[in-house]
Every structure is written in structure tokens, then in C-alpha cells.
Design an enzyme around this catalytic site. Structure first.
Site, short mmCIF file in Angstrom:
data_model
loop_
_atom_site.label_atom_id
_atom_site.label_comp_id
_atom_site.label_asym_id
_atom_site.label_seq_id
_atom_site.Cartn_x
_atom_site.Cartn_y
_atom_site.Cartn_z
N GLU A 138 51.65 36.33 35.48
CA GLU A 138 51.23 35.13 34.75
C GLU A 138 50.58 35.57 33.46
O GLU A 138 49.77 36.51 33.46
CB GLU A 138 50.16 34.32 35.52
N GLU A 192 46.13 35.50 43.24
CA GLU A 192 44.74 35.68 42.79
C GLU A 192 43.71 35.45 43.88
O GLU A 192 42.88 34.54 43.77
CB GLU A 192 44.46 34.76 41.59
#
Ligand code: GAL
Length: 582
Positions: free
Chosen positions: A482, A260
Site C-alpha cells: 500500500e 497491518e
């Protein structure tokens, strides 16, 4: 002392583009330690740790339990009573995930390992930030967290009982190179830890998936040049990546360079990175200094990886990076302007990383039009060549989706004014914009409100997957690297039996998996794996341990940090028993 001179720091925990921000008061900025640039002695390392401990808290040794042997005759215990939500229609009962589908869990070193000073590890910026300014981490720190560094054998057994085929974890850069830089000595003990961890997974039939960088920048490189604020990071990271690929590349076949990076770069808007801003960089511009440095670092590390594979030095595997964010839906489906905000949020939140890598080596047009080149450096033609195509698959951490509403000042006024509080996305982030105007309903279940804005929308998963796979296509398919749910109020429940009855999480996860099956079978999405965040409650960055994402509860006040399965663990296990192809 902190109350004297107050400045405000934005702590953004933004897995959605509709950022949830928390302001904390901070005093004069603490200064970073003097960077070590040569010599790299034990004394130098001790000096870095002393700067961490200046916060008045000594780093706790991770001596909670040092039991390295798996529990004998391990059993998961009885199932909770089955709970089958009505929305799980029989239509998916017979559907299977495709052969080879990765069913796994996901963790990150800082959040689970502990043992921060063990084996010659250097401090990371989180060790420093949490100790120097405890408020930055909810008065907690990553010193011990769930002590996976010592308890991983038991933890792997407990996760294995879920039937997973894979486990995604991150490697801590300062555990391998205590000073971070090319000149830093390499810690053999650090390398050995991940050897053992990987071997333990393989021995149990679980495929390891490794991430090189999950936000734990070595303190020393932050002190030296601000980490990703400076292009020196490209070489230092490449050195680290090359060591790691060579060490584990015969056993680990799936890699992520970065976790991320869009969220990570947003951290540069404040503490602790603001302690090292170069001239001309400020809290508004720092995230955009970080972005091209990460994209280039990623592309160079991928080149290194591919070269090692083609030289036959490591096994043939695949590599990408974990993206975050989502395309919102328009708050008012009849508003053209809201529709434009949807596109802006998608481009500025996801496209800013994905378009260069998956499409054409360049930023999306809306990004180029909004963020001047002096703030967001443009890539050279040479750089574009190595950036484009620098990923073998697409990976998304898919959590929340928001509704996009035009800000009161209008898009143009906002986009052309860097001083506008809504710049650069130009989306109205007020809570009133968090639902759909058309239906009046929330977009989905809300997880714990302290964690994120937007709703955890399993209902919109197919919309996200369709958008991502058409806009950023990858021949290697797409993975949800995720997803998870922070059960509201879980931290307040006094009894274990109350905690383990995590019904909202179970509903959410099952609904999500149901949608994933429909995406594969009805939308023909090439979805190749899903990873649950997360196998056990852990240290949730600035929010500390009260945020509960775990499929297992961890009793942080028990001496052994006891784990207990929650209902969701069984629900997920049973779902996969039914839907995984043999
Ligand atoms: C992700 C992040 C994880 C974890 C998770 C839950 O954005 O990569 O480290 O914190 O969110 O909030």
C-alpha cells in the site's frame, strides 16, 4: 446521554509510529450482544444484527445500483494535460520495472464493499461500533460505502483501464462465517461473491491478491472472547483461513494473512474492544495482549496454507502479512539520544512483528527490555519454531516517515515507567518534532493532516527499503502493498473539475515511483511490486468518507455513487506505460 460520564478513547489511525490520535468523548460503554456459541440459527444471526441496529440506525440495504453487467464500449475519456514535475529527471526515463513486477491497486472489504447484510453476512465489529456510537465513525458506517459488492464489474473495468497487472482486496471473515467461530455455518453466498470477484479479475487479465483479515473481526467473536485478546482466536481463524484457502487457493496465488497488525492491535486500546477486556487488561496493555495472539494466528494459518500446498490441494503460491510503519530519521542527526529513539521506534513499531517472523522467532531486545512478560507474553520454543520463517516475502504498507526526537523526560525515565505518556516508544510526538532540525525543512509533502502524523516521504523511500531488506531479509523479495496520498482539502472542493485536478497526489505518486525505480536499479533492492491505495475514494475507518485517497473520485451523494477519474490516475497509467517491462 454520552455527555454525562465522559471517558476518552484513543482512536489511532497510525500508519506511522508517530501516532496521530483523535480523542472522542464517549459515555458509559455500550455492552456487546450476548455471543452465540451453539445452534447458530437465522434467529441468532438476526439477534446480532438487532444489536447493531440498537444504535438507532437501521442497516441500509446496498440497493444503490444492482447493475452487474460491465458498461458497454467503456472508454476512459481524454487525458488531462500532461504535467511533468521537474524532479522527474531524464535519468529514470529509460529505467524499467523488472519482468513480472506487480503493478496494482489495493482495497479492503469494510472500506469498499457495502452490502453488509447481503448474502447472510454476519456483522463485524465495525458495523456494530459505527452504528452503536456513530461518533466513532464520523457519523458514517460501512453499510454501503462505494457499493463495490454490486458494482465490482464496472469497477474492475475502470481499474483495468489503468493497465494494472494485479488487484489486492480483502475477504470479509463475517461474510464467510457469519458468527466467526469454527461452529458457525459457512455462507455459500458469501463464498460465491468472492468466486465471482476473483473470476472477474482473472477474466480481465488481472492477478488477484487476497488478504484474510483487514480489521473486520466478526462481532460474535468479539462478544464471545474479545477476538484477538484471547488465544481461542487461533483455532477459529485457522478454520476460516482453511476454508478460504481451499475455496480460492487454485486461483489466488498471493496471500496476506493480516493487514497491518501493529495498527490493528493499537485499536484494542479503546472502543469498541475495551467492552471486552479480560481481567487485568487495560487500555495501556491491551494492544500487547493482542500482538502475540496475532503472530501465532498468522504462523498457524501459514502452516495450514503450506500443508494444503504440499498435499496438492491448492496451487503453489506465496503467503506473508502486510506490515506497516517506518524507521524515522533523527530529529537532530548529531544527537546520540535521538538516534537511539530512531532504533526504538523501528523496533517497537516494525520489529515487534517482523523480527519474530523474519529473523529468530523472538521480539527485538529493546522490546523485551521495555515491555514486561506479564504484558507482552513471550513465545515458547515450540511457538518460535513455527513463527520464524512463516512468510515467503516481505510486504510493507509504506506511507509516512517521521523525525524521532528524545522526549523531555529522557529515554530511560520513559522506558521504565508504564505510566509515562510516551511509553513504550519514548519518542517526543509534539508537532515541533515533525521536521528535521538539521535542515529546518519538513521531511516531505504532508497529506491531509487529519490522517496521519509524519510526512509522506517519497524522498525517504530508498532509506526505508534499504533498512527493511537488510534487517528483515526475505528470499521472496519485498512488495509495497500500500502507498498513497490523502490530498489535503479535497473534500472541501465544490466542483468536479477542481477535485479531479489532484496535483499534489500526482506529484507525490510520481516522485515515489521514481524513487522505487532508483531503489531497484541503484540500490539493487529486490522490489517486486507496488500497490496504490486506492482505486476509489472510500470509507476511511473512523474518519469516514471525507478522507480522500482515491485515484478516482466517488460522488457519495449521487444515486449511483458515480466514479470519476482524477488526474493522478492518468499520471500513474502513463508512468507504467513507460516503465513496465513487456
Ligand atoms: C492503511 C490501511 C488502509 C487505509 C490506508 C489509508 O493503514 O491499511 O485500510 O485506511 O491506511 O489510510
Amino acid at each position: 446521554m454520552w455527555s454525562k460520564l465522559l471517558n476518552t478513547v484513543l482512536l489511532s489511525v497510525i500508519t506511522t509510529q508517530l501516532a496521530f490520535s483523535q480523542s472522542i468523548p464517549v459515555g458509559p460503554l455500550p455492552s456487546l450482544p450476548t455471543a452465540v456459541t451453539s445452534g447458530y440459527t437465522q434467529q441468532d444471526l438476526d439477534g446480532l444484527w438487532q444489536s447493531v441496529e440498537k444504535g438507532g440506525v437501521s442497516v441500509v440495504p446496498a440497493n444503490v445500483t444492482h447493475v452487474l453487467e460491465p458498461v458497454a464500449n467503456f472508454s476512459v475519456g481524454p487525458d488531462p494535460p500532461r504535467f511533468r514535475p521537474s524532479y522527474l529527471q531524464a535519468s529514470t526515463d529509460s529505467l524499467k520495472f523488472p519482468k513480472g513486477f506487480l503493478y496494482g491497486v489495493s482495497t479492503a472489504a469494510t472500506q469498499v464493499e457495502g452490502g453488509v447484510k447481503e448474502g447472510g453476512r454476519g456483522p463485524s465489529i465495525y458495523d456494530w461500533g459505527c452504528h452503536i456510537l456513530p461518533l466513532f465513525c464520523n457519523n458514517e458506517n460501512p453499510d454501503v460505502t462505494v457499493n463495490e459488492y454490486y458494482q465490482y464489474k464496472q469497477d474492475i473495468q475502470r481499474v483495468k483501464a489503468m493497465g494494472v497487472t494485479t488487484f489486492s482486496f480483502s475477504i470479509a471473515w463475517p461474510r464467510i462465517l457469519p458468527f466467526g467461530t469454527k461452529g458457525s455455518p459457512v455462507s455459500e453466498e458469501g463464498l460465491k461473491f468472492y468466486d465471482d470477484f476473483i473470476d472477474e479479475l482473472l477474466k480481465n487479465g488481472i492477478e488477484p491478491v487476497a488478504t484474510l483479515f483487514h480489521w473486520d473481526a466478526p462481532l460474535n467473536i468479539v462478544a464471545q472472547y474479545g477476538a484477538f485478546l484471547n488465544s481461542s482466536v487461533v483455532d477459529d481463524f485457522n478454520n476460516y483461513a482453511s476454508i478460504v484457502f481451499q475455496r480460492y487457493g487454485k486461483k489466488v496465488k498471493t496471500w496476506h494473512t493480516f493487514n497491518e497488525p501493529r495498527v490493528y492491535c493499537s485499536f484494542y486500546a479503546g472502543f469498541p474492544y475495551e467492552s471486552k477486556y479480560p481481567d487485568g487488561v487495560n487500555t495501556t496493555t491491551a494492544p500487547f495482549t493482542c500482538i502475540p495472539n496475532i503472530i501465532k494466528t498468522h504462523a498457524v494459518a501459514v502452516q495450514t496454507y503450506r500443508n494444503l500446498v504440499s498435499e496438492g490441494k491448492i496451487a503453489k503460491g506465496k503467503i506473508a502479512l502486510k506490515h506497516n510503519g517506518a524507521k524515522p530519521v533523527p530529529f537532530d542527526p548529531n544527537s546520540e539520544s535521538d538516534q537511539e529513539v530512531v532504533e526504538r521506534v523501528a523496533d517497537l513499531g516494525v520489529g515487534i512483528f517482523s523480527q519474530p517472523i523474519y529473523v529468530d522467532g523472538n521480539y527485538p531486545q529493546r522490546v523485551l527490555d521495555t515491555i514486561p512478560a506479564r504484558i507482552l507474553r513471550r513465545f515458547t520454543e515450540e511457538e518460535k519454531k513455527i513463527i520464524k520463517g512463516s512468510a515467503d516475502f516481505y510486504a510493507i504498507d509504506a506511507y509516512a516517515t517521521g523525525a524521532a526526537k528524545t522526549p523531555p523526560e529522557g529515554i530511560e525515565a520513559c522506558a521504565s515507567n508504564m505510566g509515562d505518556p510516551n511509553w513504550p516508544n519514548c519518542v517526543d510526538t509534539s508537532p515541533a518534532a515533525g521536521h528535521s532540525l538539521a535542515t529546518g525543512w519538513a521531511l516531505g509533502a504532508a497529506g491531509d493532516l487529519i490522517t496521519r502524523g509524519g510526512a509522506d516521504t517519497s524522498q525517504l523511500l530508498r532509506y526505508q527499503l534499504n533498512w527493511l531488506t537488510t534487517t528483515y531479509p526475505s528470499p521472496g523479495g519485498i512488495y509495497i502493498t500500500e502507498f498513497g496520498f490523502a490530498e489535503p482539502f479535497e473534500a472541501m472542493l465544490p466542483e468536479l473539475y477542481q477535485i479531479t485536478w489532484d496535483e499534489r497526489r500526482s506529484n507525490y505518486l510520481l516522485d515515489y515511483l521514481n524513487e522505487a525505480l532508483l531503489a531497484i536499479h541503484e540500490d539493487k533492492i529486490d522490489l517486486r511490486g507496488v500497490f496504490f491505495w486506492t482505486p476509489y475514494d472510500n470509507f476511511e475507518w473512523n474518519l469516514g468518507t471525507p478522507v480522500k485517497y482515491g485515484l478516482q473520485h466517488v460522488n457519495f451523494s449521487s444515486p449511483g455513487l458515480d466514479r470519476a477519474y482524477k488526474q493522478s490516475f492518468f499520471q500513474v497509467r502513463n508512468f507504467f506505460e513507460q516503465h513496465l517491462s513487456n
